[in-house]
Design a protein around this motif. Structure first.
Motif, PDB file in Angstrom:
ATOM      1  N   PRO A  52      -7.507  13.957  -6.753  1.00 34.55           N
ATOM      2  CA  PRO A  52      -6.372  13.048  -6.575  1.00 34.55           C
ATOM      3  C   PRO A  52      -6.169  12.137  -7.782  1.00 34.55           C
ATOM      4  O   PRO A  52      -7.069  11.972  -8.603  1.00 34.55           O
ATOM      5  CB  PRO A  52      -6.790  12.210  -5.377  1.00 34.55           C
ATOM      6  N   ALA A  53      -4.985  11.507  -7.829  1.00 31.04           N
ATOM      7  CA  ALA A  53      -4.736  10.421  -8.778  1.00 31.04           C
ATOM      8  C   ALA A  53      -5.207   9.113  -8.141  1.00 31.04           C
ATOM      9  O   ALA A  53      -5.321   9.013  -6.912  1.00 31.04           O
ATOM     10  CB  ALA A  53      -3.254  10.345  -9.103  1.00 31.04           C
ATOM     11  N   GLU A  54      -5.473   8.130  -8.962  1.00 36.83           N
ATOM     12  CA  GLU A  54      -5.825   6.795  -8.460  1.00 36.83           C
ATOM     13  C   GLU A  54      -4.598   6.179  -7.793  1.00 36.83           C
ATOM     14  O   GLU A  54      -3.484   6.272  -8.322  1.00 36.83           O
ATOM     15  CB  GLU A  54      -6.272   5.942  -9.657  1.00 36.83           C
ATOM     16  N   ALA A  55      -4.786   5.572  -6.631  1.00 42.59           N
ATOM     17  CA  ALA A  55      -3.671   4.875  -5.974  1.00 42.59           C
ATOM     18  C   ALA A  55      -3.168   3.757  -6.892  1.00 42.59           C
ATOM     19  O   ALA A  55      -3.977   3.044  -7.502  1.00 42.59           O
ATOM     20  CB  ALA A  55      -4.120   4.301  -4.634  1.00 42.59           C
ATOM     21  N   THR A  56      -1.848   3.625  -6.987  1.00 39.10           N
ATOM     22  CA  THR A  56      -1.255   2.598  -7.843  1.00 39.10           C
ATOM     23  C   THR A  56      -1.097   1.284  -7.077  1.00 39.10           C
ATOM     24  O   THR A  56      -1.248   1.255  -5.849  1.00 39.10           O
ATOM     25  CB  THR A  56       0.140   3.038  -8.318  1.00 39.10           C
ATOM     26  N   GLY A 109      -6.937   9.958  -2.720  1.00 39.50           N
ATOM     27  CA  GLY A 109      -7.377  11.191  -2.063  1.00 39.50           C
ATOM     28  C   GLY A 109      -6.785  11.348  -0.674  1.00 39.50           C
ATOM     29  O   GLY A 109      -6.449  12.462  -0.253  1.00 39.50           O
ATOM     30  N   THR A 110      -6.654  10.249   0.040  1.00 37.55           N
ATOM     31  CA  THR A 110      -6.055  10.322   1.379  1.00 37.55           C
ATOM     32  C   THR A 110      -4.543  10.582   1.279  1.00 37.55           C
ATOM     33  O   THR A 110      -3.992  11.339   2.078  1.00 37.55           O
ATOM     34  CB  THR A 110      -6.381   9.046   2.181  1.00 37.55           C
ATOM     35  N   ILE A 111      -3.900   9.978   0.269  1.00 32.91           N
ATOM     36  CA  ILE A 111      -2.476  10.271   0.030  1.00 32.91           C
ATOM     37  C   ILE A 111      -2.293  11.771  -0.235  1.00 32.91           C
ATOM     38  O   ILE A 111      -1.452  12.434   0.374  1.00 32.91           O
ATOM     39  CB  ILE A 111      -1.943   9.463  -1.183  1.00 32.91           C
ATOM     40  N   LEU A 112      -3.102  12.295  -1.164  1.00 35.80           N
ATOM     41  CA  LEU A 112      -3.006  13.722  -1.507  1.00 35.80           C
ATOM     42  C   LEU A 112      -3.378  14.594  -0.311  1.00 35.80           C
ATOM     43  O   LEU A 112      -2.721  15.609  -0.038  1.00 35.80           O
ATOM     44  CB  LEU A 112      -3.931  14.033  -2.696  1.00 35.80           C
ATOM     45  N   GLY A 113      -4.404  14.193   0.420  1.00 34.89           N
ATOM     46  CA  GLY A 113      -4.828  14.951   1.591  1.00 34.89           C
ATOM     47  C   GLY A 113      -3.727  15.071   2.629  1.00 34.89           C
ATOM     48  O   GLY A 113      -3.519  16.138   3.213  1.00 34.89           O
ATOM     49  N   ALA A 114      -3.003  13.973   2.869  1.00 33.75           N
ATOM     50  CA  ALA A 114      -1.910  14.016   3.845  1.00 33.75           C
ATOM     51  C   ALA A 114      -0.830  14.986   3.377  1.00 33.75           C
ATOM     52  O   ALA A 114      -0.296  15.778   4.169  1.00 33.75           O
ATOM     53  CB  ALA A 114      -1.329  12.615   4.041  1.00 33.75           C
ATOM     54  N   TYR A 143     -11.813  -2.175   1.772  1.00 30.40           N
ATOM     55  CA  TYR A 143     -10.942  -3.006   0.932  1.00 30.40           C
ATOM     56  C   TYR A 143      -9.478  -2.589   1.014  1.00 30.40           C
ATOM     57  O   TYR A 143      -8.597  -3.428   1.108  1.00 30.40           O
ATOM     58  CB  TYR A 143     -11.426  -2.949  -0.524  1.00 30.40           C
ATOM     59  N   TYR A 144      -9.247  -1.282   0.947  1.00 33.68           N
ATOM     60  CA  TYR A 144      -7.878  -0.766   0.994  1.00 33.68           C
ATOM     61  C   TYR A 144      -7.730   0.140   2.211  1.00 33.68           C
ATOM     62  O   TYR A 144      -8.585   0.987   2.464  1.00 33.68           O
ATOM     63  CB  TYR A 144      -7.562   0.050  -0.263  1.00 33.68           C
ATOM     64  N   SER A 145      -6.649  -0.010   2.928  1.00 35.27           N
ATOM     65  CA  SER A 145      -6.404   0.866   4.075  1.00 35.27           C
ATOM     66  C   SER A 145      -5.817   2.179   3.579  1.00 35.27           C
ATOM     67  O   SER A 145      -4.594   2.357   3.562  1.00 35.27           O
ATOM     68  CB  SER A 145      -5.469   0.214   5.097  1.00 35.27           C
ATOM     69  N   ASP A 146      -6.695   3.083   3.149  1.00 38.09           N
ATOM     70  CA  ASP A 146      -6.217   4.397   2.688  1.00 38.09           C
ATOM     71  C   ASP A 146      -5.396   5.086   3.766  1.00 38.09           C
ATOM     72  O   ASP A 146      -4.452   5.810   3.464  1.00 38.09           O
ATOM     73  CB  ASP A 146      -7.418   5.278   2.287  1.00 38.09           C
ATOM     74  N   ILE A 147      -5.744   4.828   5.030  1.00 40.19           N
ATOM     75  CA  ILE A 147      -5.065   5.472   6.155  1.00 40.19           C
ATOM     76  C   ILE A 147      -3.600   5.024   6.206  1.00 40.19           C
ATOM     77  O   ILE A 147      -2.680   5.852   6.210  1.00 40.19           O
ATOM     78  CB  ILE A 147      -5.787   5.093   7.469  1.00 40.19           C
ATOM     79  N   ALA A 148      -3.388   3.711   6.224  1.00 34.90           N
ATOM     80  CA  ALA A 148      -2.020   3.188   6.309  1.00 34.90           C
ATOM     81  C   ALA A 148      -1.225   3.509   5.045  1.00 34.90           C
ATOM     82  O   ALA A 148      -0.034   3.826   5.110  1.00 34.90           O
ATOM     83  CB  ALA A 148      -2.059   1.672   6.548  1.00 34.90           C
ATOM     84  N   ILE A 149      -1.889   3.441   3.886  1.00 32.87           N
ATOM     85  CA  ILE A 149      -1.204   3.728   2.622  1.00 32.87           C
ATOM     86  C   ILE A 149      -0.692   5.173   2.626  1.00 32.87           C
ATOM     87  O   ILE A 149       0.473   5.446   2.294  1.00 32.87           O
ATOM     88  CB  ILE A 149      -2.154   3.499   1.426  1.00 32.87           C
ATOM     89  N   ILE A 151      -0.133   7.191   5.181  1.00 35.80           N
ATOM     90  CA  ILE A 151       0.891   7.433   6.199  1.00 35.80           C
ATOM     91  C   ILE A 151       2.229   6.848   5.735  1.00 35.80           C
ATOM     92  O   ILE A 151       3.282   7.477   5.864  1.00 35.80           O
ATOM     93  CB  ILE A 151       0.448   6.868   7.564  1.00 35.80           C
ATOM     94  N   GLU A 152       2.179   5.645   5.154  1.00 38.24           N
ATOM     95  CA  GLU A 152       3.421   5.053   4.624  1.00 38.24           C
ATOM     96  C   GLU A 152       4.024   5.941   3.531  1.00 38.24           C
ATOM     97  O   GLU A 152       5.240   6.094   3.446  1.00 38.24           O
ATOM     98  CB  GLU A 152       3.154   3.646   4.068  1.00 38.24           C
ATOM     99  N   ARG A 153       3.178   6.504   2.684  1.00 41.96           N
ATOM    100  CA  ARG A 153       3.677   7.416   1.637  1.00 41.96           C
ATOM    101  C   ARG A 153       4.328   8.653   2.252  1.00 41.96           C
ATOM    102  O   ARG A 153       5.379   9.107   1.797  1.00 41.96           O
ATOM    103  CB  ARG A 153       2.525   7.844   0.716  1.00 41.96           C
ATOM    104  N   ALA A 154       3.690   9.202   3.296  1.00 43.82           N
ATOM    105  CA  ALA A 154       4.263  10.386   3.961  1.00 43.82           C
ATOM    106  C   ALA A 154       5.609  10.045   4.597  1.00 43.82           C
ATOM    107  O   ALA A 154       6.524  10.876   4.610  1.00 43.82           O
ATOM    108  CB  ALA A 154       3.285  10.911   5.014  1.00 43.82           C
TER     109      ALA A 154
END
Ligand SMILES: [Zn+2]
Length: 316
Positions: A52-56, A109-114, A143-149, A151-154
């Protein structure tokens, strides 16, 4: 072996923060253990893992306030969320490089995974599931809600996408629960030990399908609960994506989860959730969540090898 499940992994996931692993049960190299075990067993090849890329900052702002993100520059805040006092004395730049940056890659990684789950049907991020991070605060090493981030991206491309979060980590997923609150596009199925952290009553109100259990719940009782309760929820809520937080802190030896699941039981649990999503044609994203013994990595690798095997066979 044809790979039907996309594996998302980055060497950047590994947290290296001046020996923080000596002060916290968090296994900071668990992700790499899983990847290495999968390669060693022949279940996957190095080229099977998608990086994945680093979350911005814009990604992080999908789930967090700017004031909260700014507050993370203070090592005292970092130390409080990690529950490791020594971190308060680390330089901010070192914390960013050794801790926040890996966490941003985990969110990436969670963004890419979704995205891959929606495209290909199934994906696993070999990190993620930081389910205690809220919009304006962190907690429990999250620290960061990868889950919410993610889902919001999707939702940017598919604003009507219904997502069922199946949270089988030992702890209550109070972070994303409070972020999404009453958003009707999100269903939350949470099985959690009510006797341990975070005991977040306000966030409990946002769990659509709550299953609080007691310390010591064993494999048979746990699996029976999931087998009885999850299928009807998939049928009634009819999600377009399942986000599965597969915490291994339900393991009997885990010092924080305080449950009594065997390693075999965890493998069977993951297979059950995976199958129930797959037979309904629902895209499936798995995140690792918590797991605070050195057995976590090997158990996860075993479970993923099993998912690759069961995915080859038609459903019974
Ligand atoms: Zn947990």
């Amino acid at each position: 072996m044809a790979k039907s499940i996309a594996f998302v992994y980055s060497p950047e996931y590994t947290i290296e923060l001046g020996g923080i692993e000596r002060y916290h049960p968090f296994d900071t190299s668990k992700y790499q253990t899983v990847r290495d075990d999968l390669i060693a067993s022949g279940a996957a090849r190095a080229e099977d893992f998608v990086a994945p890329a680093e979350a911005t900052v814009d990604d992080l702002l999908l789930a967090h306030t700017r004031a909260y993100l700014n507050s993370l520059a203070d090592p005292l805040t970092t130390a409080r969320i990690a529950e490791v006092n020594e971190v308060a004395y680390f330089p901010a730049a070192m914390i960013d490089k050794g801790l926040y940056r890996p966490m941003r890659f985990a969110a990436g990684g969670t963004i890419l995974g979704a995205r891959l789950a929606l495209e290909r049907g199934a994906a696993v991020n070999l990190s993620g599931g930081f389910h205690h991070a809220k919009r304006d605060s962190g907690g429990g090493f999250c620290y960061y809600s990868d889950i919410a981030i993610a889902i919001e991206r999707a939702w940017r491309d598919r604003p009507d996408l219904k997502v069922l979060v199946v949270d089988l980590d030992a702890h209550q997923g109070n972070g994303y629960e409070s972020i999404f609150a009453d958003d009707r596009r999100i269903g939350v199925f949470d099985v959690y030990n009510r006797d341990i952290f975070p005991e977040d009553k306000p966030a409990e109100k946002f769990i659509d399908f709550p299953h609080p259990i007691r310390s010591g719940t064993d494999t048979a009782a746990y699996l029976a609960l999931v087998a009885r309760e999850l299928p009807p929820v998939l049928d009634s809520f009819r999600p377009g994506l399942v986000v599965y937080i597969a915490g291994t802190d339900v393991f009997e030896a885990d010092p924080l989860g305080k449950l009594a699941m065997s390693a075999d039981g965890i493998v069977r649990r993951d297979e059950f959730v995976f199958r129930e999503a797959r037979v309904r044609g629902v895209p499936f994203l798995m995140l690792l969540g918590g797991g605070y013994t050195t057995d976590s990595g090997p158990i996860i690798a075993r479970s993923l090898e099993n998912l690759l095997r069961v995915d080859m066979r038609p459903a019974p």
